[in-house]
Design a protein around this motif. Structure first.
Motif, PDB file in Angstrom:
ATOM      1  N   LEU A   1       0.843  -1.164   0.032  1.00 35.50           N
ATOM      2  CA  LEU A   1       0.068  -0.159  -0.047  1.00 35.50           C
ATOM      3  C   LEU A   1       0.805   1.174   0.040  1.00 35.50           C
ATOM      4  CD1 LEU A   1      -3.138   0.575   2.026  1.00 35.50           C
ATOM      5  CD2 LEU A   1      -1.231   2.339   2.059  1.00 35.50           C
ATOM      6  N   ALA A   2       0.722   2.051  -0.898  1.00 39.19           N
ATOM      7  CA  ALA A   2       1.526   3.241  -1.257  1.00 39.19           C
ATOM      8  C   ALA A   2       0.817   4.400  -0.462  1.00 39.19           C
ATOM      9  CB  ALA A   2       2.087   3.628  -2.413  1.00 39.19           C
ATOM     10  N   MET A   3       1.112   4.851   0.972  1.00 34.44           N
ATOM     11  CA  MET A   3       0.510   5.855   1.514  1.00 34.44           C
ATOM     12  C   MET A   3       1.014   7.360   1.420  1.00 34.44           C
ATOM     13  SD  MET A   3       0.143   5.918   5.752  1.00 34.44           S
ATOM     14  CE  MET A   3      -0.693   7.290   6.546  1.00 34.44           C
ATOM     15  N   GLY A   4       0.209   8.080   0.589  1.00 35.26           N
ATOM     16  CA  GLY A   4       0.613   9.528   0.626  1.00 35.26           C
ATOM     17  C   GLY A   4       1.311   9.726  -0.685  1.00 35.26           C
ATOM     18  N   ALA A   5       1.495  11.013  -0.995  1.00 36.18           N
ATOM     19  CA  ALA A   5       1.965  11.649  -2.249  1.00 36.18           C
ATOM     20  C   ALA A   5       3.292  11.151  -2.543  1.00 36.18           C
ATOM     21  CB  ALA A   5       1.725  13.213  -2.355  1.00 36.18           C
ATOM     22  N   CYS A   6       4.153  11.241  -1.605  1.00 40.06           N
ATOM     23  CA  CYS A   6       5.516  10.700  -1.768  1.00 40.06           C
ATOM     24  C   CYS A   6       5.559   9.436  -2.055  1.00 40.06           C
ATOM     25  CB  CYS A   6       6.441  10.931  -0.221  1.00 40.06           C
ATOM     26  SG  CYS A   6       6.803  12.703  -0.069  1.00 40.06           S
ATOM     27  N   ALA A   7       4.983   8.460  -1.338  1.00 43.70           N
ATOM     28  CA  ALA A   7       5.249   7.121  -1.763  1.00 43.70           C
ATOM     29  C   ALA A   7       4.617   6.889  -3.033  1.00 43.70           C
ATOM     30  CB  ALA A   7       4.653   6.354  -0.512  1.00 43.70           C
ATOM     31  N   SER A   8       3.615   7.401  -3.491  1.00 45.13           N
ATOM     32  CA  SER A   8       2.845   7.140  -4.789  1.00 45.13           C
ATOM     33  C   SER A   8       3.486   7.811  -5.943  1.00 45.13           C
ATOM     34  CB  SER A   8       1.347   7.811  -4.765  1.00 45.13           C
ATOM     35  OG  SER A   8       0.734   7.440  -3.688  1.00 45.13           O
ATOM     36  N   GLY A   9       4.077   8.874  -5.783  1.00 47.87           N
ATOM     37  CA  GLY A   9       4.639   9.486  -6.940  1.00 47.87           C
ATOM     38  C   GLY A   9       6.000  10.698  -6.789  1.00 47.87           C
ATOM     39  N   GLY A  10       6.284  10.869  -5.469  1.00 48.12           N
ATOM     40  CA  GLY A  10       7.503  11.613  -5.263  1.00 48.12           C
ATOM     41  C   GLY A  10       7.117  12.772  -4.323  1.00 48.12           C
ATOM     42  N   GLY A  11       5.791  13.163  -4.461  1.00 40.08           N
ATOM     43  CA  GLY A  11       5.161  14.138  -3.545  1.00 40.08           C
ATOM     44  C   GLY A  11       5.849  15.776  -3.795  1.00 40.08           C
ATOM     45  N   PRO A  12       5.817  16.289  -2.733  1.00 41.39           N
ATOM     46  CA  PRO A  12       6.642  17.772  -2.899  1.00 41.39           C
ATOM     47  C   PRO A  12       8.095  17.517  -3.167  1.00 41.39           C
ATOM     48  CG  PRO A  12       5.991  17.321  -0.548  1.00 41.39           C
ATOM     49  CD  PRO A  12       5.525  16.039  -1.464  1.00 41.39           C
ATOM     50  N   PHE A  13       8.563  16.357  -3.080  1.00 39.88           N
ATOM     51  CA  PHE A  13      10.031  16.318  -3.227  1.00 39.88           C
ATOM     52  C   PHE A  13      10.492  15.546  -4.559  1.00 39.88           C
ATOM     53  CE2 PHE A  13       9.158  15.389   0.981  1.00 39.88           C
ATOM     54  CZ  PHE A  13       9.543  16.720   1.715  1.00 39.88           C
ATOM     55  N   LYS A  14       9.456  15.413  -5.660  1.00 43.51           N
ATOM     56  CA  LYS A  14       9.530  14.662  -6.742  1.00 43.51           C
ATOM     57  C   LYS A  14      10.893  14.834  -7.652  1.00 43.51           C
ATOM     58  CE  LYS A  14       6.820  13.681 -11.008  1.00 43.51           C
ATOM     59  NZ  LYS A  14       6.904  12.260 -10.844  1.00 43.51           N
ATOM     60  N   GLU A  15      11.166  16.633  -7.824  1.00 43.32           N
ATOM     61  CA  GLU A  15      12.046  16.824  -8.501  1.00 43.32           C
ATOM     62  C   GLU A  15      13.404  16.817  -7.692  1.00 43.32           C
ATOM     63  OE1 GLU A  15      11.781  17.114 -11.550  1.00 43.32           O
ATOM     64  OE2 GLU A  15       9.390  17.290 -11.525  1.00 43.32           O
ATOM     65  N   GLY A  16      13.282  16.265  -6.405  1.00 45.44           N
ATOM     66  CA  GLY A  16      14.535  16.287  -5.472  1.00 45.44           C
ATOM     67  C   GLY A  16      15.481  15.346  -6.129  1.00 45.44           C
ATOM     68  N   TYR A  17      16.867  15.714  -5.900  1.00 46.70           N
ATOM     69  CA  TYR A  17      17.858  14.857  -6.495  1.00 46.70           C
ATOM     70  C   TYR A  17      17.925  13.342  -5.873  1.00 46.70           C
ATOM     71  CZ  TYR A  17      20.533  15.658  -2.155  1.00 46.70           C
ATOM     72  OH  TYR A  17      20.784  15.945  -0.655  1.00 46.70           O
ATOM     73  N   ASN A  18      17.404  13.380  -4.520  1.00 45.89           N
ATOM     74  CA  ASN A  18      17.676  12.112  -3.699  1.00 45.89           C
ATOM     75  C   ASN A  18      16.285  11.115  -3.538  1.00 45.89           C
ATOM     76  OD1 ASN A  18      16.379  14.041  -2.279  1.00 45.89           O
ATOM     77  ND2 ASN A  18      17.358  13.289  -0.243  1.00 45.89           N
ATOM     78  N   VAL A  19      15.424  11.591  -4.138  1.00 52.20           N
ATOM     79  CA  VAL A  19      13.773  11.023  -3.867  1.00 52.20           C
ATOM     80  C   VAL A  19      13.348  10.315  -5.228  1.00 52.20           C
ATOM     81  CG1 VAL A  19      11.611  11.410  -3.320  1.00 52.20           C
ATOM     82  CG2 VAL A  19      13.269  12.710  -2.215  1.00 52.20           C
ATOM     83  N   VAL A  20      12.842   9.191  -4.991  1.00 55.71           N
ATOM     84  CA  VAL A  20      12.385   8.279  -6.214  1.00 55.71           C
ATOM     85  C   VAL A  20      10.957   8.923  -6.497  1.00 55.71           C
ATOM     86  CG1 VAL A  20      13.730   6.522  -5.788  1.00 55.71           C
ATOM     87  CG2 VAL A  20      11.573   6.395  -4.904  1.00 55.71           C
ATOM     88  N   SER A  21      10.471   8.782  -7.819  1.00 54.77           N
ATOM     89  CA  SER A  21       9.147   9.436  -8.287  1.00 54.77           C
ATOM     90  C   SER A  21       8.080   8.363  -7.957  1.00 54.77           C
ATOM     91  CB  SER A  21       9.349   9.982  -9.612  1.00 54.77           C
ATOM     92  OG  SER A  21      10.379  10.950  -9.865  1.00 54.77           O
TER      93      SER A  21
END
Ligand code: SF4
Length: 224
Positions: free
Chosen positions: A113-133
């Motif tokens: 279960l992907a909970m929240g914007a980050c787990a589902s698509g990167g969320g507010p950090f989507k363009e971050g160098y260290n976060v997966v989308s």
């Protein structure tokens, strides 16, 4: 099978009529229905959180929301004993490697279960160098719960959605009883960037193309 006091309400197959005088005594059901009923009402989530969404997940387990109503209160500290992986928070490139390892260590049947914007698509950090989308680029996701963060009620709705998915499965077609259909996910490689080994051939081709283009540019400059 006895019904009523045994707590097996909901097992009765509505397509099979039962005489009225026996309706509170017996339930006629299918193997799929009892198999899915028992699994969906006793999911054991992994005791695992990543970021701020995990606080909402913890709140859903506390007395106000109480996921024990869904048979889910036994959060397991070992992937060997869990069948639900809740990705609750931001997935960094460094963290995706142990997440895939944990997923592989969970026995089938298992759900994500992907909970929240980050787990589902990167969320507010989507363009971050260290976060997966989105974790679904690495492991299969069964249910997405939107929000930043999702409320405990939204997570409960995600659990109910997952229960509905489980109840729609058939013991004759589930992949964990069929050889070759349930394989481990290759571990991502953390280097200057994260590399999915399944994309290795594509990455190699792009690197070779870039080298060839650079060589062609250099030779044309030398000729000029
Ligand atoms: S979705 Fe929002 S609340 Fe959840 S981990 Fe990301 S930033 Fe935090």
């Amino acid at each position: 099978m006895t019904n009523g006091k045994s707590g097996l309400e909901g097992l009765q197959n509505p397509d099979i009529p039962i005489p009225e005088e026996l309706q509170s005594t017996i339930a006629v059901t299918s193997l799929d229905r009892i198999y899915n009923w028992s699994r969906s009402k006793s999911m054991w989530p992994l005791l695992f959180g990543l970021a701020c969404c995990a606080i909402e997940m913890i709140a859903s387990a506390a007395s106000r929301y109480d996921i024990s109503r869904f048979g889910m209160e036994v959060m397991r500290a070992s992937p060997r004993q869990a069948d639900l992986l809740i990705i609750s928070g931001t997935v960094t490139k460094k963290m995706v490697v142990p997440i895939v390892r944990i997923y592989n260590q969970m026995p089938e049947p298992k759900y994500v279960l992907a909970m929240g914007a980050c787990a589902s698509g990167g969320g507010p950090f989507k363009e971050g160098y260290n976060v997966v989308s989105g974790i679904d680029k690495y492991i299969p996701v069964d249910v997405y719960v939107p929000g930043c963060p999702p409320t405990p009620q939204a997570l409960l709705n995600g659990f109910i959605t997952l229960q509905k998915k489980i109840e729609s499965q058939s013991i004759r077609t589930v992949p964990w009883y069929r050889s070759g259909e349930s394989e481990a996910v290759p571990l991502p490689v953390l280097g200057p960037d994260i590399i999915d080994p399944r994309q290795a051939e594509l990455i190699r081709q792009q690197a070779q193309r870039a080298v060839a283009e650079r060589a062609a540019e250099a030779s044309s400059e030398a000729e000029a």
